[in-house]
Design a protein around this motif. Structure first.
Motif, short mmCIF file in Angstrom:
data_model
loop_
_atom_site.label_atom_id
_atom_site.label_comp_id
_atom_site.label_asym_id
_atom_site.label_seq_id
_atom_site.Cartn_x
_atom_site.Cartn_y
_atom_site.Cartn_z
N TYR A 114 -10.10 -11.53 4.78
CA TYR A 114 -11.44 -11.64 4.23
C TYR A 114 -12.52 -11.65 5.32
O TYR A 114 -12.47 -12.46 6.24
N ASN A 115 -13.45 -10.73 5.17
CA ASN A 115 -14.59 -10.59 6.09
C ASN A 115 -14.16 -10.35 7.54
O ASN A 115 -14.92 -10.64 8.47
N LEU A 116 -12.95 -9.81 7.72
CA LEU A 116 -12.49 -9.41 9.05
C LEU A 116 -12.27 -7.90 9.06
O LEU A 116 -13.07 -7.15 9.59
N TYR A 117 -11.18 -7.45 8.47
CA TYR A 117 -10.90 -6.01 8.34
C TYR A 117 -9.74 -5.83 7.39
O TYR A 117 -9.01 -6.78 7.05
N CYS A 118 -9.53 -4.57 6.95
CA CYS A 118 -8.28 -4.21 6.30
C CYS A 118 -7.63 -3.09 7.10
O CYS A 118 -8.31 -2.36 7.84
N THR A 119 -6.31 -2.98 7.01
CA THR A 119 -5.57 -1.90 7.63
C THR A 119 -4.74 -1.21 6.57
O THR A 119 -4.31 -1.83 5.59
N PHE A 120 -4.49 0.09 6.78
CA PHE A 120 -3.63 0.83 5.85
C PHE A 120 -3.12 2.08 6.55
O PHE A 120 -3.83 2.71 7.34
N THR A 121 -1.87 2.42 6.31
CA THR A 121 -1.29 3.65 6.84
C THR A 121 -1.61 4.79 5.87
O THR A 121 -1.72 4.58 4.66
N VAL A 122 -1.74 5.99 6.40
CA VAL A 122 -2.34 7.06 5.61
C VAL A 122 -1.36 7.99 4.92
O VAL A 122 -1.73 8.69 3.97
N ASP A 123 -0.11 8.03 5.36
CA ASP A 123 0.80 9.08 4.87
C ASP A 123 2.01 8.55 4.11
O ASP A 123 3.01 9.26 3.97
N GLN A 132 3.78 7.06 0.47
CA GLN A 132 3.62 7.49 -0.93
C GLN A 132 2.69 6.58 -1.73
O GLN A 132 2.18 6.97 -2.78
N TRP A 133 2.42 5.39 -1.23
CA TRP A 133 1.57 4.44 -1.94
C TRP A 133 0.19 4.32 -1.29
O TRP A 133 -0.47 3.31 -1.42
N TYR A 134 -0.26 5.38 -0.61
CA TYR A 134 -1.48 5.25 0.20
C TYR A 134 -2.70 4.86 -0.60
O TYR A 134 -3.55 4.09 -0.13
N GLU A 135 -2.85 5.35 -1.84
CA GLU A 135 -4.02 5.00 -2.64
C GLU A 135 -4.01 3.52 -2.99
O GLU A 135 -5.00 2.80 -2.79
N TYR A 136 -2.88 3.07 -3.53
CA TYR A 136 -2.75 1.65 -3.88
C TYR A 136 -2.95 0.77 -2.64
O TYR A 136 -3.68 -0.22 -2.67
N LEU A 137 -2.29 1.13 -1.56
CA LEU A 137 -2.32 0.32 -0.34
C LEU A 137 -3.75 0.12 0.16
O LEU A 137 -4.17 -1.01 0.44
N PHE A 138 -4.50 1.21 0.24
CA PHE A 138 -5.87 1.14 0.72
C PHE A 138 -6.73 0.26 -0.19
O PHE A 138 -7.42 -0.66 0.27
N LEU A 139 -6.69 0.51 -1.48
CA LEU A 139 -7.55 -0.22 -2.42
C LEU A 139 -7.15 -1.69 -2.52
O LEU A 139 -8.00 -2.58 -2.64
N HIS A 140 -5.85 -1.97 -2.49
CA HIS A 140 -5.37 -3.35 -2.55
C HIS A 140 -5.83 -4.14 -1.32
O HIS A 140 -6.35 -5.26 -1.44
N GLU A 141 -5.65 -3.56 -0.14
CA GLU A 141 -5.97 -4.29 1.09
C GLU A 141 -7.47 -4.52 1.24
O GLU A 141 -7.89 -5.57 1.72
N GLY A 144 -9.39 -4.99 -1.20
CA GLY A 144 -9.66 -6.07 -2.14
C GLY A 144 -9.63 -7.42 -1.44
O GLY A 144 -10.42 -8.32 -1.75
N HIS A 145 -8.70 -7.57 -0.49
CA HIS A 145 -8.65 -8.79 0.32
C HIS A 145 -9.83 -8.89 1.28
O HIS A 145 -10.56 -9.88 1.30
N SER A 146 -10.00 -7.84 2.09
CA SER A 146 -10.94 -7.94 3.20
C SER A 146 -12.39 -7.90 2.75
O SER A 146 -13.23 -8.60 3.31
N PHE A 147 -12.69 -7.10 1.73
CA PHE A 147 -14.08 -6.98 1.30
C PHE A 147 -14.47 -8.03 0.26
O PHE A 147 -15.52 -8.66 0.36
N ALA A 148 -13.62 -8.22 -0.74
CA ALA A 148 -13.99 -9.10 -1.85
C ALA A 148 -13.36 -10.49 -1.77
O ALA A 148 -13.67 -11.35 -2.60
N GLY A 149 -12.48 -10.72 -0.81
CA GLY A 149 -11.86 -12.03 -0.70
C GLY A 149 -10.89 -12.33 -1.82
O GLY A 149 -10.68 -13.50 -2.17
N LEU A 150 -10.26 -11.30 -2.39
CA LEU A 150 -9.29 -11.49 -3.46
C LEU A 150 -7.95 -11.91 -2.89
O LEU A 150 -7.56 -11.51 -1.79
N ALA A 151 -7.23 -12.72 -3.66
CA ALA A 151 -5.91 -13.19 -3.25
C ALA A 151 -4.83 -12.21 -3.67
O ALA A 151 -5.00 -11.44 -4.63
N ASP A 152 -3.70 -12.24 -2.98
CA ASP A 152 -2.51 -11.56 -3.48
C ASP A 152 -2.06 -12.26 -4.75
O ASP A 152 -1.97 -13.50 -4.80
N GLU A 153 -1.73 -11.47 -5.76
CA GLU A 153 -1.24 -12.05 -7.01
C GLU A 153 0.29 -11.97 -7.12
O GLU A 153 0.88 -12.58 -8.00
#
Length: 550
Positions: free
Chosen positions: A357-366, A368-377, A379-388
């Motif tokens: 949260y309020n630091l950064y998110c990381t995600f690998t680009v290639d 098979q779950w790249y869309e989910y991975l980017f948007l999920h992570e 969610g943590h860094s930008f909105a401060g959401l918890a893992d469910e």
């Protein structure tokens, strides 16, 4: 009797041997900057309960809210903040305060490193005080003359996560380099860092005076060798959410791939609500310092690469967790653009990422779950959401203390079912807690997680031992297939739930199978796949966008 400044520096000098194993780099102890800027801080200002000669404090020692901030009422560290006149206290530049965060599970110490004055202030000129009450830490800035709180920001830190690991619980001290970005003050300020204890009460960790006119405040130009891509320009940075995509692990020969990846992830970003509806609230940049090698570190596979910001798998002992501890390089590269949020885009095919949260998110680009991975992570860094989720392996021990209500918007300890955190959005007539089909889900997913661990361990072993690439690829393909099959089963199972699409309190969240609850039976923050945020998560994201774009 020593002056307060001399006393502080004496404490640092004594602390240096104690923290020798903490990998302190740079000028943390006795630096010229500490001598010139830390002009009035006594041990009592850092923590009024620290006795002379004490090097650190137990973070579980409870202090009163009055000790934390005399303007703060108990239980509401930043509630209903009064408006601050930007032009009265600040100039339109960014002050970056670098510091070291040192300690283990029971102790922590913050020491100042360097202060920089850099480019345009990216944040809102209106919303200077953070009233989200989220994050393990808060940075607070006070006008020195009046004592008025003029800026605050909640955040999480890698150090805060480290405190819950086995190593920290064993007493092993580590050092992390961190930065706070604030609007550049016109005059002297008091800069403070506060942290929460296990009951989520705040305690002062660090306090010092900062003089923006001091000779030791660095006004260096940004570093060379960095290329900026303007991906979307919607308007004034003060009234937009400014995002920097930091390209990691792209060599000079891979610029074409980098450009294609940037375009792809911008499209992914604006496919998802609420980003899609609020596209005009964003400015997006790509920032690239070419890496010597492609990819990133994979310690568990015996692979290490020379890259721009040093991103690595196996962070904090979790094989899929990707972070960087090279904060200085990251911040120097990011300084080429105004930014409210950092997205580190890693040129790698293996599934991995992270978000703080309020630091950064990381995600690998290639992967098979790249869309989910980017948007999920993010969610943590930008909105401060918890893992469910709660069935996957993590490195943490009791990340959320029992009997304490989490600060994140999307999970609850349900200490009072009649006062559900998202009660206003709960579906009419739904039971709280909500008796979903948990037992069957747990049996199936825990069995899959066991298989996943075994396959990941096999791949790591094969790579470390130099197994033929074709044999490794065959096992990797099996892993990807099983991941797809499990995700498909999960989607079918949860879609058939009688609670699908409803808001309630579903047990299982925040890495805990019992005692923590999430708002919906499924959500982007719970399981893999192309899916929306639940209503509660989407609204939390929307509030953050509004905060930065007013």
């Amino acid at each position: 009797m020593k002056s307060p400044a001399i006393l502080f520096l004496s404490v640092l000098a004594l602390a240096a041997p104690q923290f020798a194993q903490s990998q302190v780099k740079g000028r943390a102890f006795g630096s010229p900057l500490a001598h010139s800027l830390y002009t009035r801080a006594s041990t009592a200002e850092v923590d009024p309960r620290v006795k002379p000669g004490a090097l650190t404090r137990d973070v579980n020692t409870r202090l009163s809210t009055a000790e934390m901030d005399p303007q703060t009422k108990p239980g509401a560290p930043a509630a209903a903040p009064a408006a601050v006149d930007f032009d009265r206290y600040f100039v339109d530049q960014t002050m970056r305060l670098d510091y070291f965060h040192i300690g283990n599970a029971k102790e922590e110490l913050v020491t100042l490193d360097q202060v920089h004055i850099q480019g345009l202030w990216a944040g809102s000129r209106k919303n200077l005080l953070d009233d989200f009450d989220n994050g393990r830490y808060y940075v607070k800035v006070y006008d020195l003359d009046s004592g008025k709180l003029i800026f605050s920001r909640g955040f999480d830190a890698t150090f805060g996560e480290y405190q819950t690991t086995d190593a920290a619980l064993k007493g092993i001290k580590r050092t992390y380099h961190e930065s706070a970005l604030i609007p550049c003050p016109q005059k002297k300020i008091k800069f403070t860092v506060e942290g929460r204890d296990r009951q989520y009460a705040f305690h002062p960790l660090f306090s010092c005076e900062i003089d923006p006119a001091a000779l030791t405040v660095l006004r260096k130009p940004v570093s060379g060798g960095v290329k900026v891509f303007e991906l979307l320009k919607s308007g004034d940075p003060h009234r937009k959410v400014d995002v920097a995509f930091i390209a990691e692990g792209y060599t000079l020969k891979e610029e074409a791939k980098l450009r294609a990846d940037l375009e792809r992830f911008v499209q992914v970003f604006f496919k998802q609500e609420p980003y899609k509806s609020l596209k005009d609230r964003f400015n997006l940049y790509g920032v690239w310092k070419p890496s010597d090698e492609s990819g990133c570190d994979e310690p568990g596979h015996g692979s290490f690469k020379a890259t721009a910001v040093g991103a690595t798998f196996d962070s904090l002992g979790s094989e899929r967790y990707v972070l960087t501890e090279d904060n200085k390089s990251l911040r120097d590269i990011a300084a080429h653009v105004p930014y409210d949020a950092l997205f580190i885009m890693i040129n790698h095919k293996r599934y991995g990422g992270g978000g703080i949260y309020n630091l950064y998110c990381t995600f690998t680009v290639d992967n098979q779950w790249y869309e989910y991975l980017f948007l999920h992570e993010l969610g943590h860094s930008f909105a401060g959401l918890a893992d469910e989720y709660y069935t996957s392996d993590v490195a943490y021990n009791e990340f959320y203390p029992k009997g304490v209500e989490p600060r994140e918007a999307n999970i609850t300890a349900l200490l009072d079912p009649k006062a559900l955190k998202w009660k206003a959005s709960a579906s009419p007539g739904i039971a709280v807690p909500t008796p979903w089909e948990k037992d069957e889900f747990d049996r199936n997913d825990l069995a899959y997680q066991k298989v996943r661990r075994e396959i990941n361990a096999k791949i790591a072993s094969m790579k470390r031992s130099g197994a033929p690439a074709a044999e490794v690829a065959k096992v990797e393909e099996e892993s990807e297939r099983k991941s797809r099959e499990q995700a498909e089963w999960v989607d079918r199972f949860l879609a058939q739930s009688k609670f699908a699409g409803r808001i309630g309190a579903f047990e299982g969240a925040g890495y805990a199978a019992k005692g923590l609850y999430r708002p919906a039976v499924d959500c982007l923050m719970f399981t893999k796949g192309a899916k929306p945020f639940c209503k509660i998560c989407e609204e939390a994201v929307r509030r953050r966008i509004q905060f930065f774009s007013e």
